[in-house]
Design an enzyme around this catalytic site. Structure first.
Site, PDB file in Angstrom:
ATOM      1  N   SER A  21      44.256  46.174  56.098  1.00 28.31           N
ATOM      2  CA  SER A  21      43.897  45.725  57.473  1.00 28.31           C
ATOM      3  C   SER A  21      43.519  44.436  57.676  1.00 28.31           C
ATOM      4  O   SER A  21      43.090  43.713  56.478  1.00 28.31           O
ATOM      5  CB  SER A  21      43.068  46.746  58.109  1.00 28.31           C
ATOM      6  OG  SER A  21      43.389  48.046  57.986  1.00 28.31           O
TER       7      SER A  21
HETATM    8  N1  SAH Z   1      41.594  51.201  54.520  1.00 33.76           N
HETATM    9  C1  SAH Z   1      42.763  50.639  54.146  1.00 33.76           C
HETATM   10  C2  SAH Z   1      44.104  50.728  55.159  1.00 33.76           C
HETATM   11  C3  SAH Z   1      45.084  51.031  54.878  1.00 33.76           C
HETATM   12  S1  SAH Z   1      46.528  51.312  55.981  1.00 33.76           S
HETATM   13  C4  SAH Z   1      42.600  49.135  53.595  1.00 33.76           C
HETATM   14  O1  SAH Z   1      41.592  48.862  53.613  1.00 33.76           O
HETATM   15  O2  SAH Z   1      43.665  48.629  52.859  1.00 33.76           O
HETATM   16  C5  SAH Z   1      46.446  52.852  56.317  1.00 33.76           C
HETATM   17  C6  SAH Z   1      46.527  53.787  54.915  1.00 33.76           C
HETATM   18  O3  SAH Z   1      46.384  55.364  55.482  1.00 33.76           O
HETATM   19  C7  SAH Z   1      47.775  53.787  54.271  1.00 33.76           C
HETATM   20  O4  SAH Z   1      47.555  53.449  52.997  1.00 33.76           O
HETATM   21  C8  SAH Z   1      48.417  55.220  54.483  1.00 33.76           C
HETATM   22  O5  SAH Z   1      49.175  55.784  53.510  1.00 33.76           O
HETATM   23  C9  SAH Z   1      47.284  56.067  54.791  1.00 33.76           C
HETATM   24  N2  SAH Z   1      47.293  57.428  55.454  1.00 33.76           N
HETATM   25  C10 SAH Z   1      48.022  57.713  56.470  1.00 33.76           C
HETATM   26  N3  SAH Z   1      47.949  59.000  56.906  1.00 33.76           N
HETATM   27  C11 SAH Z   1      46.946  59.539  56.031  1.00 33.76           C
HETATM   28  C12 SAH Z   1      46.568  60.710  55.846  1.00 33.76           C
HETATM   29  N4  SAH Z   1      46.892  61.867  56.753  1.00 33.76           N
HETATM   30  N5  SAH Z   1      45.671  60.843  54.963  1.00 33.76           N
HETATM   31  C13 SAH Z   1      45.129  60.077  54.202  1.00 33.76           C
HETATM   32  N6  SAH Z   1      45.699  58.632  54.405  1.00 33.76           N
HETATM   33  C14 SAH Z   1      46.488  58.428  55.184  1.00 33.76           C
END
Ligand code: SAH
Length: 217
Positions: free
Chosen positions: A67
């Site tokens: 993000s």
């Molecule tokens: N917090 C992360 C943001 C990653 S983007 C960072 O700091 O880099 C969002 C992430 O949520 C992705 O890796 C995606 O695979 C995950 N995601 C989406 N749906 C999800 C779910 N139901 N349970 C767990 N993770 C999920």
């Protein structure tokens, strides 16, 4: 290859990034301090060294992103993180947000639904500095009933609606911050669980997250 060197140049770039985020309206000093401390370039391939300190989201593989720093700061500020807060994060991704929460003194439980991303973090040396983060492979819609209740819950993917099982896993007086919406753009929301399980809802700015998806992958 992941870089492991935090040079003066990186520290300088990070100071500028932190100042930029402050200018955009983030006031929580603990959040700003954590942004200034964490070497974001450790979370990206060394080819993207420079890009790590631009205030932008960045692809991390498997169609996912790390993000934007401003967004990470915005969510963290709304969550009002205090030392020793027990925080559940949905969507570990690069683990940058998890490290930011840990740096602020929280006990972090983070869930990722993509096996590849989960495995990648197991090999990520730098994360050993944070024994206060526990990593889980699973579906965030289910939360972590075994470890509930939590002081705070943070969802870092766009939820189609407020996931009811996560509300259940929140302490009374606890808060959940999440982007809600199924289109390109979502609304940041903060849910506070009140006495008798009543819910207070607050709505904030627009953001654009990757979708929160059901099940594991
Ligand atoms: N917090 C992360 C943001 C990653 S983007 C960072 O700091 O880099 C969002 C992430 O949520 C992705 O890796 C995606 O695979 C995950 N995601 C989406 N749906 C999800 C779910 N139901 N349970 C767990 N993770 C999920």
């Amino acid at each position: 290859m992941r870089p492991t060197d935090d040079t003066y140049r990186h520290k300088g770039l990070r100071k500028k990034l932190t100042a930029g985020i402050r200018e955009k309206g983030i006031t929580d000093e603990r959040v700003l301090n954590a942004i200034n401390e964490i070497p974001r370039h450790f979370f990206l391939d060394s080819a993207f060294d420079e890009a790590a300190y631009a205030d932008r989201a960045f692809p991390i593989g498997e169609g996912q992103t790390i993000s934007q720093p401003y967004t990470v700061a915005y969510q963290s500020q709304l969550l009002e993180v205090k030392p020793f807060d027990k925080v559940l994060e949905i969507g570990t991704g690069s683990a940058y947000q998890a490290v930011l929460l840990a740096q602020m003194g929280a006990q972090v439980y983070t869930i990722e639904r993509q096996k590849k991303l989960f495995e990648l973090n197991k090999k990520f040396e730098y994360l050993r500095k944070f024994p206060n983060i526990k990593f889980f492979y699973g579906d965030g819609f289910e939360g972590l009933p075994t470890y509930a209740p939590f002081d705070k819950i943070l969802i870092t993917a766009a939820a189609p609606e407020v996931p009811p099982k996560l509300v259940e896993q929140l302490k009374t007086g606890g808060m959940m911050v999440l982007p809600v919406g199924s289109g390109e753009v979502q609304r940041m929301m903060r849910i506070t669980k009140l006495q008798n399980s009543a819910i207070k809802e607050e709505v904030f700015d627009h953001f654009s997250f990757v979708p929160m998806l059901e099940g594991k992958k």
